[in-house]
Design an enzyme around this catalytic site. Sequence first.
Site, PDB file in Angstrom:
ATOM      1  N   PRO A 117       0.904  -1.220  -0.027  1.00 53.59           N
ATOM      2  CA  PRO A 117       0.026   0.058  -0.114  1.00 53.59           C
ATOM      3  C   PRO A 117       0.908   1.343   0.112  1.00 53.59           C
ATOM      4  O   PRO A 117       0.786   1.880   1.047  1.00 53.59           O
ATOM      5  CB  PRO A 117      -0.816  -0.192   1.258  1.00 53.59           C
ATOM      6  CG  PRO A 117       0.096  -0.831   2.307  1.00 53.59           C
ATOM      7  CD  PRO A 117       0.827  -1.721   1.366  1.00 53.59           C
ATOM      8  N   LYS A 118       1.531   1.398  -1.127  1.00 48.18           N
ATOM      9  CA  LYS A 118       2.554   2.629  -1.271  1.00 48.18           C
ATOM     10  C   LYS A 118       2.115   3.846  -1.813  1.00 48.18           C
ATOM     11  O   LYS A 118       1.413   3.697  -2.664  1.00 48.18           O
ATOM     12  CB  LYS A 118       3.818   2.048  -1.930  1.00 48.18           C
ATOM     13  CG  LYS A 118       4.507   0.738  -1.219  1.00 48.18           C
ATOM     14  CD  LYS A 118       5.709   0.697  -2.054  1.00 48.18           C
ATOM     15  CE  LYS A 118       6.721  -0.569  -1.303  1.00 48.18           C
ATOM     16  NZ  LYS A 118       8.068  -0.663  -1.472  1.00 48.18           N
TER      17      LYS A 118
END
Length: 263
Positions: A117-118
């Site tokens: 989840p960047k």
Amino acid sequence: MRENDVLRRAFAMPLTSPAYSPGPYRFVDREYLIITYRTDPAKLRAIVPEPLEFDEREALVKYEFIRMPDSNGFGDYTESGQVIPVSFRGRKGGYTHCMFLNDEGPIAGGRELWGFPKKLAQPTLRTEIDTLIGTLDYGPLRVATGTMGYKHREVELAHVNAALNEPNFLLKIIPHVDGSPRICELVEYHLEDIVLKGAWTGPAALALTPHALAPVAELPVLEIVSAVHIRADLTLGLGKVVHDYLQQPIRRSLRANERALVF
């Protein structure tokens, strides 16, 4: 370009100039500041996706600042985010809730390959005289500051190595062209070929500031439990799918007006 050429070259986007290189992804002199704290279990309950579970009696979060000066294909960058201790079918591990970093390649590669989840932001990790300092800025605003006394005491390496070898879990979401989910999976990955160079602890503090698009403060700091500073070489292993949400029956509770229609 012929169809066979498209398939042969289709590793990542864009086709003719991928945002990241093929693995393996080896990291040298990777440096961590990990501050473990206790938070509100109700907040974790709203975030941790089934079938993962967490210990409501502990309700722990690991806030991480990670400096990566030498990484194959990705270069030199820093990231920061929150990992939640969880269990999956009786195995303990960590669920990565959010990550913020300053390099396009690992943002694209992390999201497309594993499901990390960047998001783009500006984290730092540095030593300032006698203090290890981690920060996270989203745009012009500071949203996280972590500090630890520099190398006050050594930590048992066997304990740290065991923690680094635990499984890690990610929620990978890839949309279809119509906006519906085409991939919605729980992914497991491991760190591999770990060469642990040192681990230390000391007094620590962590401050989180509310932000609409970097909501790290939604898991509030109630109590600092521990902190560790780690240096290691390692390889980021590719993942495997351990749960496919699109292949599972959807369970939901009926709203009041729906229950009234049930005889």
